[in-house]
Design an enzyme around this catalytic site. Structure first.
Site, PDB file in Angstrom:
ATOM      1  N   TYR A 266     -45.939 -19.765   2.617  1.00 12.90           N
ATOM      2  CA  TYR A 266     -44.691 -19.450   1.914  1.00 12.90           C
ATOM      3  C   TYR A 266     -44.528 -20.378   0.711  1.00 12.90           C
ATOM      4  O   TYR A 266     -44.263 -19.933  -0.413  1.00 12.90           O
ATOM      5  CB  TYR A 266     -43.492 -19.599   2.852  1.00 12.90           C
ATOM      6  CG  TYR A 266     -42.166 -19.572   2.115  1.00 12.90           C
ATOM      7  CD1 TYR A 266     -41.593 -18.360   1.732  1.00 12.90           C
ATOM      8  CD2 TYR A 266     -41.508 -20.749   1.781  1.00 12.90           C
ATOM      9  CE1 TYR A 266     -40.399 -18.339   1.030  1.00 12.90           C
ATOM     10  CE2 TYR A 266     -40.313 -20.740   1.090  1.00 12.90           C
ATOM     11  CZ  TYR A 266     -39.758 -19.531   0.719  1.00 12.90           C
ATOM     12  OH  TYR A 266     -38.573 -19.514   0.022  1.00 12.90           O
TER      13      TYR A 266
ATOM     14  N   LYS B  89     -44.553 -19.506  -3.451  1.00 17.34           N
ATOM     15  CA  LYS B  89     -43.500 -19.831  -4.405  1.00 17.34           C
ATOM     16  C   LYS B  89     -44.056 -20.605  -5.600  1.00 17.34           C
ATOM     17  O   LYS B  89     -43.671 -20.360  -6.748  1.00 17.34           O
ATOM     18  CB  LYS B  89     -42.404 -20.643  -3.715  1.00 17.34           C
ATOM     19  CG  LYS B  89     -41.572 -19.839  -2.722  1.00 17.34           C
ATOM     20  CD  LYS B  89     -40.848 -18.709  -3.419  1.00 17.34           C
ATOM     21  CE  LYS B  89     -39.943 -17.925  -2.492  1.00 17.34           C
ATOM     22  NZ  LYS B  89     -39.265 -16.803  -3.172  1.00 17.34           N
TER      23      LYS B  89
END
Length: 330
Positions: free
Chosen positions: A151, A155
């Site tokens: 994750y 980003k």
């Protein structure tokens, strides 16, 4: 009338952006993955007595090329808030995030869009660093750090992709980019999509969380996040800038103590020893939180204070308001 495209119209932050844009008199085109979800958005907006004649919803998907040029047609600005859904067992979230960002920016560059305001994450700034320095907008997490999760990597990769794309544009297709970097986002939900950070609050008050983990987390309110996105598209001084939104950092115990004082009963009543949590997280192959157990995060909000002429909402008040709303879900 100025037209703004908002990606991820059904999302927690995206819907707040749409609400505030309509309140400010913009025409809004929102993207949704399926027309089935259109009533979800329109009914949420109508609850606030806003005229949906200035709202149009179009079907697009970050995983597909089709529909993006049509979605951009006639739009002056884009708020790129959407994050793709993914199955971690079957899909590569980093590739999805990067490809989705490229699709949105390419379509905008072909459509005379003046500026894109993109939602990033504090994870792209801090990563899993256990440094006791004060992090600010000049900091970037190391995408090659093997300790960070997918994750966080997605980003970082998505934001880097956006800045590189803008840098490589020809003069003919030139447009501006601003990036809003929220910490954990609390605040009232407008639909059943309560947001990732609010899931954390829900699990605290519904008895799911059995013990308090000694973590220090940055928080900001969703209404401030939406406001920052909109003002970023309006302010020339935001061109080429990234801005962190973090009203304050809070220990999980501080949040639990607050909610207990406000009358919530199903909260965790003991704190996990640091060494146990570190062992469990390490044993699961996740170093993202284990290195931060027991350590305070220092996050600068100086830039946001200097750019925006309003005071961010108190994070404790925001969390309490969120918990009151989520109480009905218990």
């Amino acid at each position: 009338m100025i037209r703004v495209l908002v990606t991820g119209a059904t999302g927690f932050i995206g819907l707040h952006c749409i609400k505030q844009l309509l309140e400010r008199g913009y025409f809004v085109r929102g993207t949704i993955r399926s027309k089935i979800r259109e009533p979800e958005v329109t009914q949420a907006i109508e609850k606030y007595n806003l005229d949906i004649k200035n709202l149009e919803l179009v079907e697009t998907d970050l995983l597909r090329d089709d529909g993006w040029l049509e979605a951009m047609q006639g739009c002056d600005y884009v708020l790129h808030v959407a994050s793709p859904n993914y199955n971690p067992e079957k899909e590569d979230i980093v590739k999805i995030a990067v490809d989705g960002t490229k699709r949105v920016l390419w379509a905008a560059s072909q459509s005379n869009v003046k500026k894109i305001v993109m939602t990033s994450s504090l994870a792209a700034v801090t990563g899993c660093s256990d440094s006791e320095k004060k992090f600010d907008e000049t900091d970037w997490a190391n995408i090659n750090d093997k300790r960070i999760d997918q994750y966080t990597k997605s980003k970082i990769a998505a934001e880097l992709t956006a800045w590189n794309f803008i840098d490589e544009l020809s003069e003919k297709n030139r447009m501006n980019l601003s990036v809003i970097i929220p910490s954990a986002v609390s605040g009232p939900t407008l639909t059943d999509d309560i947001g990732t950070s609010n899931q954390f609050i829900l699990k605290l008050i519904n008895g799911t969380t059995k013990g308090i983990v000694n973590l220090n987390i940055g928080w900001t309110d969703v209404r401030d996040v939406a406001r920052a996105h909109i003002e970023a598209l309006e302010m020339d001084c935001m061109n080429g800038e990234r801005v962190i939104l973090c009203e304050r950092t809070l220990w999980v115990k501080e949040i639990v103590d607050l909610l207990r004082k406000k009358g919530f009963q199903n909260l965790p009543r003991f704190s996990w020893p640091n060494f146990i949590i570190k062992f469990l997280l390490t044993n699961k192959g996740s170093f993202v939180d284990s290195r931060m157990v027991g350590k305070k995060r220092f996050i600068s909000n100086t830039k946001a204070k200097n750019l925006f002429k309003w005071k961010q909402m108190n994070a404790l008040d925001s969390i309490n308001e969120t918990a009151k709303q989520l109480k009905d879900r218990i």
